[in-house]
Design a protein around this motif. Structure first.
Motif, PDB file in Angstrom:
ATOM      1  N   GLU A  36      24.644  -1.811 -46.277  1.00 57.93           N
ATOM      2  CA  GLU A  36      23.573  -2.077 -45.309  1.00 57.93           C
ATOM      3  C   GLU A  36      23.289  -3.568 -45.201  1.00 57.93           C
ATOM      4  O   GLU A  36      23.210  -4.123 -44.099  1.00 57.93           O
ATOM      5  CB  GLU A  36      22.292  -1.343 -45.715  1.00 57.93           C
ATOM      6  N   THR A  37      23.131  -4.223 -46.353  1.00 55.41           N
ATOM      7  CA  THR A  37      22.791  -5.641 -46.339  1.00 55.41           C
ATOM      8  C   THR A  37      23.941  -6.477 -45.794  1.00 55.41           C
ATOM      9  O   THR A  37      23.732  -7.420 -45.025  1.00 55.41           O
ATOM     10  CB  THR A  37      22.396  -6.102 -47.744  1.00 55.41           C
ATOM     11  N   HIS A  38      25.172  -6.143 -46.180  1.00 57.71           N
ATOM     12  CA  HIS A  38      26.326  -6.857 -45.639  1.00 57.71           C
ATOM     13  C   HIS A  38      26.386  -6.708 -44.116  1.00 57.71           C
ATOM     14  O   HIS A  38      26.607  -7.670 -43.386  1.00 57.71           O
ATOM     15  CB  HIS A  38      27.614  -6.318 -46.257  1.00 57.71           C
ATOM     16  N   ALA A  39      26.185  -5.464 -43.641  1.00 54.78           N
ATOM     17  CA  ALA A  39      26.266  -5.206 -42.200  1.00 54.78           C
ATOM     18  C   ALA A  39      25.115  -5.877 -41.460  1.00 54.78           C
ATOM     19  O   ALA A  39      25.291  -6.362 -40.333  1.00 54.78           O
ATOM     20  CB  ALA A  39      26.247  -3.696 -41.941  1.00 54.78           C
ATOM     21  N   TYR A  40      23.955  -5.933 -42.088  1.00 51.22           N
ATOM     22  CA  TYR A  40      22.801  -6.550 -41.433  1.00 51.22           C
ATOM     23  C   TYR A  40      23.019  -8.049 -41.256  1.00 51.22           C
ATOM     24  O   TYR A  40      22.758  -8.601 -40.189  1.00 51.22           O
ATOM     25  CB  TYR A  40      21.542  -6.284 -42.262  1.00 51.22           C
ATOM     26  N   PHE A  41      23.515  -8.700 -42.299  1.00 54.50           N
ATOM     27  CA  PHE A  41      23.786 -10.136 -42.170  1.00 54.50           C
ATOM     28  C   PHE A  41      24.885 -10.387 -41.139  1.00 54.50           C
ATOM     29  O   PHE A  41      24.809 -11.341 -40.360  1.00 54.50           O
ATOM     30  CB  PHE A  41      24.178 -10.739 -43.517  1.00 54.50           C
ATOM     31  N   ALA A  42      25.912  -9.523 -41.126  1.00 52.58           N
ATOM     32  CA  ALA A  42      26.986  -9.667 -40.139  1.00 52.58           C
ATOM     33  C   ALA A  42      26.442  -9.530 -38.719  1.00 52.58           C
ATOM     34  O   ALA A  42      26.877 -10.244 -37.805  1.00 52.58           O
ATOM     35  CB  ALA A  42      28.076  -8.628 -40.397  1.00 52.58           C
ATOM     36  N   GLU A  43      25.479  -8.635 -38.518  1.00 51.75           N
ATOM     37  CA  GLU A  43      24.873  -8.465 -37.195  1.00 51.75           C
ATOM     38  C   GLU A  43      24.059  -9.694 -36.825  1.00 51.75           C
ATOM     39  O   GLU A  43      24.089 -10.147 -35.666  1.00 51.75           O
ATOM     40  CB  GLU A  43      23.985  -7.208 -37.200  1.00 51.75           C
ATOM     41  N   MET A  44      23.333 -10.262 -37.775  1.00 55.48           N
ATOM     42  CA  MET A  44      22.593 -11.498 -37.514  1.00 55.48           C
ATOM     43  C   MET A  44      23.544 -12.624 -37.134  1.00 55.48           C
ATOM     44  O   MET A  44      23.263 -13.416 -36.227  1.00 55.48           O
ATOM     45  CB  MET A  44      21.785 -11.896 -38.750  1.00 55.48           C
ATOM     46  N   LEU A  45      24.676 -12.681 -37.820  1.00 57.81           N
ATOM     47  CA  LEU A  45      25.654 -13.735 -37.549  1.00 57.81           C
ATOM     48  C   LEU A  45      26.313 -13.534 -36.188  1.00 57.81           C
ATOM     49  O   LEU A  45      26.456 -14.473 -35.398  1.00 57.81           O
ATOM     50  CB  LEU A  45      26.705 -13.748 -38.660  1.00 57.81           C
ATOM     51  N   ARG A  46      26.691 -12.294 -35.895  1.00 62.99           N
ATOM     52  CA  ARG A  46      27.395 -11.992 -34.642  1.00 62.99           C
ATOM     53  C   ARG A  46      26.536 -12.313 -33.428  1.00 62.99           C
ATOM     54  O   ARG A  46      27.020 -12.863 -32.433  1.00 62.99           O
ATOM     55  CB  ARG A  46      27.792 -10.510 -34.630  1.00 62.99           C
ATOM     56  N   LEU A  47      25.248 -11.998 -33.499  1.00 68.40           N
ATOM     57  CA  LEU A  47      24.350 -12.158 -32.355  1.00 68.40           C
ATOM     58  C   LEU A  47      23.514 -13.432 -32.443  1.00 68.40           C
ATOM     59  O   LEU A  47      22.665 -13.663 -31.581  1.00 68.40           O
ATOM     60  CB  LEU A  47      23.428 -10.949 -32.247  1.00 68.40           C
ATOM     61  N   ASP A  48      23.740 -14.243 -33.477  1.00 70.49           N
ATOM     62  CA  ASP A  48      22.977 -15.476 -33.674  1.00 70.49           C
ATOM     63  C   ASP A  48      21.476 -15.193 -33.713  1.00 70.49           C
ATOM     64  O   ASP A  48      20.672 -15.895 -33.088  1.00 70.49           O
ATOM     65  CB  ASP A  48      23.290 -16.500 -32.582  1.00 70.49           C
ATOM     66  N   LEU A  49      21.093 -14.159 -34.451  1.00 72.64           N
ATOM     67  CA  LEU A  49      19.688 -13.778 -34.536  1.00 72.64           C
ATOM     68  C   LEU A  49      18.920 -14.792 -35.369  1.00 72.64           C
ATOM     69  O   LEU A  49      19.437 -15.353 -36.333  1.00 72.64           O
ATOM     70  CB  LEU A  49      19.550 -12.384 -35.147  1.00 72.64           C
ATOM     71  N   GLY A  50      17.656 -15.012 -35.008  1.00 69.57           N
ATOM     72  CA  GLY A  50      16.837 -16.012 -35.664  1.00 69.57           C
ATOM     73  C   GLY A  50      16.357 -15.595 -37.038  1.00 69.57           C
ATOM     74  O   GLY A  50      16.474 -14.426 -37.445  1.00 69.57           O
ATOM     75  N   VAL A  51      15.790 -16.549 -37.757  1.00 75.68           N
ATOM     76  CA  VAL A  51      15.351 -16.288 -39.131  1.00 75.68           C
ATOM     77  C   VAL A  51      14.217 -15.276 -39.188  1.00 75.68           C
ATOM     78  O   VAL A  51      13.943 -14.725 -40.258  1.00 75.68           O
ATOM     79  CB  VAL A  51      14.915 -17.590 -39.840  1.00 75.68           C
ATOM     80  N   ASP A  52      13.551 -15.015 -38.062  1.00 70.28           N
ATOM     81  CA  ASP A  52      12.539 -13.956 -38.055  1.00 70.28           C
ATOM     82  C   ASP A  52      13.121 -12.641 -38.566  1.00 70.28           C
ATOM     83  O   ASP A  52      12.410 -11.835 -39.181  1.00 70.28           O
ATOM     84  CB  ASP A  52      11.995 -13.735 -36.640  1.00 70.28           C
ATOM     85  N   HIS A  53      14.409 -12.431 -38.309  1.00 68.80           N
ATOM     86  CA  HIS A  53      15.040 -11.164 -38.691  1.00 68.80           C
ATOM     87  C   HIS A  53      15.258 -11.054 -40.197  1.00 68.80           C
ATOM     88  O   HIS A  53      15.591  -9.972 -40.690  1.00 68.80           O
ATOM     89  CB  HIS A  53      16.370 -10.996 -37.949  1.00 68.80           C
ATOM     90  N   ILE A  54      15.099 -12.137 -40.918  1.00 66.97           N
ATOM     91  CA  ILE A  54      15.091 -12.027 -42.381  1.00 66.97           C
ATOM     92  C   ILE A  54      13.842 -11.269 -42.832  1.00 66.97           C
ATOM     93  O   ILE A  54      13.880 -10.496 -43.788  1.00 66.97           O
ATOM     94  CB  ILE A  54      15.129 -13.424 -43.029  1.00 66.97           C
ATOM     95  N   ILE A  55      12.755 -11.446 -42.100  1.00 63.13           N
ATOM     96  CA  ILE A  55      11.476 -10.833 -42.461  1.00 63.13           C
ATOM     97  C   ILE A  55      11.296  -9.465 -41.833  1.00 63.13           C
ATOM     98  O   ILE A  55      10.858  -8.513 -42.479  1.00 63.13           O
ATOM     99  CB  ILE A  55      10.310 -11.751 -42.046  1.00 63.13           C
ATOM    100  N   ASP A  56      11.630  -9.329 -40.561  1.00 64.20           N
ATOM    101  CA  ASP A  56      11.367  -8.069 -39.869  1.00 64.20           C
ATOM    102  C   ASP A  56      12.321  -7.910 -38.700  1.00 64.20           C
ATOM    103  O   ASP A  56      12.886  -8.889 -38.204  1.00 64.20           O
ATOM    104  CB  ASP A  56       9.918  -8.041 -39.368  1.00 64.20           C
ATOM    105  N   SER A  57      12.498  -6.674 -38.262  1.00 58.76           N
ATOM    106  CA  SER A  57      13.345  -6.375 -37.107  1.00 58.76           C
ATOM    107  C   SER A  57      12.987  -4.985 -36.605  1.00 58.76           C
ATOM    108  O   SER A  57      12.333  -4.203 -37.302  1.00 58.76           O
ATOM    109  CB  SER A  57      14.833  -6.430 -37.493  1.00 58.76           C
TER     110      SER A  57
END
Length: 274
Positions: free
Chosen positions: A11-32
């Protein structure tokens, strides 16, 4: 069980990969508003209508406390000792790893706070007494509140409303997924409220996340520094401060997107010369 153990890491690996793929902001470290889960994790997180083993993106119900990294089972598991949870350990992890403000080591000859498994005293009550020692109070005012916000999550990240007790409390019986009975007692109710070191109150994990989101620049700064250390194998020096600020400035338009930050790090003089 083995499937849950493997899934929570993926889950955590896939979540970080999704943040990287979509260039999601640091807000997504806290909530999504989504999680990267499968049927086993959905069952663990009490999310309905998700089946199968593959990890994929799933929208979260509005009432779910999940979202972001903080409430993922992998994080909640490694910040617990396998038997009990500690607001001190989890709070120190958030303050250090997320906000980039590590606390000094505890003073010598101060005993650790161990949860009372008899069910007569909560860890919050123990910490209140612990903070009477002025040498402990300074750090605990900063690290305890984030830990309290996560107290509704047990040692493997499942939701709970009461502590488990080996002494007092109502006996409870449930079955594991393999059909084995588990008997324990319901201890005292959990209080996940608190007040940050700056005096901002919160009642639960959702309100605490909102307070963290107001510190997005601090979170972005911490992330840049940690990624620079990871990328170069060297600590942040005074001379690197300008580089960190430059990276933050160039990534602000993307809401401090993870992909943008990594691109800026790779192009920085610190990365190319260390």
């Amino acid at each position: 069980d083995g499937l849950l153990l493997a899934s929570l890491v993926k889950e955590t690996h896939a979540y970080f990969a999704e943040m990287l793929r979509l260039d999601l902001g640091v807000d997504h470290i806290i909530d999504s508003d989504f999680a990267m889960i499968n049927g086993r994790l959905a069952d663990h997180y009490r999310i309905e209508d998700v089946t199968g083993v593959p990890i994929r993106r799933v929208p979260l119900p509005p009432e779910s406390p999940r979202g972001g990294l903080l409430t993922q089972s992998s994080v909640l598991k490694v910040t617990a000792n396998g038997t009990t949870t500690s607001p001190v350990t989890r709070g120190a992890w958030i303050v250090d790893r997320i906000l980039g403000q590590p606390s000094p080591p505890p003073p010598p000859n101060v005993p650790a706070v161990e949860p009372d498994l008899r069910g007569t005293v909560t860890v919050r009550q123990q910490l209140d007494k612990h903070r009477d020692d002025q040498s402990c109070a300074v750090c605990h005012r900063k690290i305890d509140p984030p830990g309290f916000a996560l107290e509704n999550f047990d040692v493997i990240g499942g939701w709970r409303d009461h502590y488990r007790s080996l002494g007092e409390g109502e006996a409870t019986r449930k079955l594991t997924r393999q059909g084995r009975p588990v008997v324990y007692k319901l201890g005292l109710p959990i209080d996940s409220s608190g007040k940050t070191s700056t005096g901002m109150p919160f009642d639960n994990i959702e309100e605490f996340k909102e307070l963290l989101l107001a510190q997005r620049e601090q979170i972005a700064n911490s992330l840049v520094e940690k990624l620079l250390v990871y990328a170069t194998g060297a600590g942040i020096q005074f001379a690197d401060r300008r580089v960190v600020n430059d990276i933050l400035g160039k990534s602000e338009k993307s809401d401090f997107g993870i992909r943008t930050i990594i691109h800026e790090i790779v192009q920085s003089t610190t990365f190319q010369t260390k």
